[in-house]
Design a protein around this motif. Structure first.
Motif, short mmCIF file in Angstrom:
data_model
loop_
_atom_site.label_atom_id
_atom_site.label_comp_id
_atom_site.label_asym_id
_atom_site.label_seq_id
_atom_site.Cartn_x
_atom_site.Cartn_y
_atom_site.Cartn_z
N LEU A 115 1.03 -1.27 -0.06
CA LEU A 115 -0.32 -0.39 -0.22
C LEU A 115 1.03 1.11 0.45
CD1 LEU A 115 -2.82 -0.93 2.63
CD2 LEU A 115 -3.31 -0.66 0.10
N ALA A 116 2.15 0.88 0.15
CA ALA A 116 2.61 2.59 0.68
C ALA A 116 3.82 2.34 -0.61
CB ALA A 116 3.72 2.53 1.76
N HIS A 117 3.91 1.63 -1.50
CA HIS A 117 5.13 1.84 -2.09
C HIS A 117 4.98 2.14 -3.20
CE1 HIS A 117 2.70 -0.11 -5.28
NE2 HIS A 117 3.56 0.00 -6.63
N ASP A 118 3.45 3.46 -3.48
CA ASP A 118 4.01 4.56 -4.53
C ASP A 118 3.68 5.74 -4.21
OD1 ASP A 118 4.99 3.18 -6.96
OD2 ASP A 118 2.76 3.05 -7.63
N LEU A 119 3.47 5.53 -2.19
CA LEU A 119 3.05 6.71 -1.94
C LEU A 119 4.49 8.37 -2.26
CD1 LEU A 119 2.32 5.81 1.62
CD2 LEU A 119 0.93 6.68 0.46
N GLY A 120 5.16 7.93 -2.94
CA GLY A 120 6.54 9.37 -2.94
C GLY A 120 6.12 9.29 -5.05
N HIS A 121 5.05 8.86 -6.08
CA HIS A 121 5.50 9.51 -7.05
C HIS A 121 4.35 10.37 -6.94
CE1 HIS A 121 6.36 6.13 -10.53
NE2 HIS A 121 5.65 5.20 -9.46
N SER A 122 4.75 11.09 -8.32
CA SER A 122 4.47 12.61 -8.29
C SER A 122 3.15 12.46 -9.11
CB SER A 122 6.21 13.37 -9.52
OG SER A 122 6.08 12.22 -10.26
#
Length: 409
Positions: A115-122
């Motif tokens: 669930l957290a792996h893409d939190l930083g995508h722009s």
């Protein structure tokens, strides 16, 4: 005199005998060892495990909600049925839970990392990431994996006692190393973790927990299947084009033979669901083989194994490489997609330059945070603000700050 009752040792069983729906975490599951704790000490939750608590903090994070309007491959306005970063993350989490249960791992930790792996995508997917990385070239660059860690350790601000989400060591380890060991000490991921490493070493040169490895492969399963699905629905690829592609091709032929006259959407879904089943089955079988060879007695044996314990088989890995090449050419580099993403990159470049040149254009809270910062840290703050934007917010900002905004439709 009491008679000592000896418990028979646990049989070597890596999930083969599980009944449908049965849960039986093994000695090598991350939860079989007490968590190494949190950066800021907190009392334990009386109703949830540490990893369940991490999962809930991620689900309630502002960054997670914003994934609703962040691009996967197709922009949201191109159709309601295409994946977004949020639906992708949910699919990854579902697949991770399935695989983790089959391998007798901790499902909650696997789900949490997924669930957290893409939190930083722009905004605007990898196009936005490319534009931000170029804009930040003189200031350390931009990496979405490092940004995910920044989100959960610094940028989320909702708790009275700390910034970030104060996740467990195991979740942070999974986010840092879900793609494998971090061998470059000067990488973006290694740099953003230095304050965590000063608290408790993440052993970046070692493999992560099996749960983190599951989350990484679940990401591959999800995006490869749903990009075929979205590509077919968008008309960028056809069943005929898939026929010679490993994995997807044989399945597309089977479905074509039985789906004559069926609604196109049903046939497309039949292809992708069979792809998911094939990939998940391969992971489970190969990983059980590797677990049997390793015979881990605890979670750290997997961390120190020297290679991935959760893996695709060599044969399927080779097939997936060919499938990725096909998707790269037919979908990601399709002229229709590139035309939109090139405009999206321009939006990101324009916004970053504007925020840098005129900090007064930032919201009040972000302007206040700029006070006293040097040029490098001002750039990183502007990058944090821009990276957190959704596609539609970025377009709205561009219309506010510029006379002409590219039409992405």
């Amino acid at each position: 005199m009491a008679v000592e009752v000896k418990t028979a040792p646990e049989p070597l069983n890596y999930g083969q005998s599980l009944q449908p729906g049965e849960r039986a975490p093994a000695c090598y599951a991350a939860s079989a060892i007490a968590s190494r704790g949190r950066f800021f000490r907190e009392s334990e939750c009386p109703t949830r495990s540490p990893f369940q608590r991490d999962r809930d903090r991620i689900l309630h994070a502002s960054a997670f909600r914003r994934l609703t309007y962040k691009t996967q491959v197709f922009l949201p306005h191109e159709g309601d049925h295409f994946r977004t970063r949020l639906t992708h993350s949910l699919e990854v989490a579902q697949i991770a839970r399935t695989v983790a249960r089959q391998l007798r791992l901790d499902e909650d930790l696997g789900e949490t990392i997924a669930l957290a792996h893409d939190l930083g995508h722009s905004p605007f997917g990898h196009a936005g990431e490319r534009a931000l990385d170029e804009a930040m070239k003189a200031f350390g660059g931009f990496d979405h994996n490092a940004q995910s860690i920044r989100v959960v350790t610094r940028l989320e601000r909702k708790y009275l006692a700390f910034d970030g989400l104060n996740l467990t060591w195991e979740t942070l380890e999974g986010l840092a190393k879900h793609n494998g060991p971090v061998l470059n000490k000067n990488s973006a991921v290694a740099k953003v973790l230095r304050h965590i490493e000063a608290w408790s070493a993440l052993d970046l040169s070692q493999w992560p927990s099996a749960e983190a490895q599951v989350a990484s492969l679940a990401d591959d399963v999800a995006y490869l299947s749903h990009d075929v699905d979205d590509g077919l629905r968008a008309g960028l690829i056809s069943f005929d084009m898939l026929f010679d592609v490993p994995l997807a091709g044989p399945i597309a032929k089977e479905v074509s033979a039985i789906a004559s006259g069926a609604e196109p959407g049903r046939a497309i879904y039949e292809v992708t669901r069979r792809m998911i089943t094939a990939m998940v089955s391969d992971i489970v079988q190969e990983s059980r083989r590797r677990l049997s060879a390793l015979a881990p007695s605890d979670a750290d044996d997997i961390r120190h194994a020297g290679r991935a314990t959760v893996s695709f088989s060599d044969g399927l890995s080779a097939d997936l490489l060919q499938l990725k090449r096909f998707l790269f050419k037919a979908v990601y580099h399709n002229r229709r997609v590139l035309d939109v993403m090139e405009k999206a990159e321009q939006v990101v470049r324009d916004l970053f330059a504007k925020y840098q040149a005129d900090p007064a254009t930032l919201p009040a809270g972000w302007r206040d945070a700029l006070q006293g910062l040097d040029e490098r840290h001002r750039a990183r703050l502007a990058c944090d603000f821009l990276a957190g934007q959704t596609d539609r917010y970025a377009l709205s900002e561009h219309r506010r700050l510029f006379d002409v905004t590219p039409e992405l439709g």
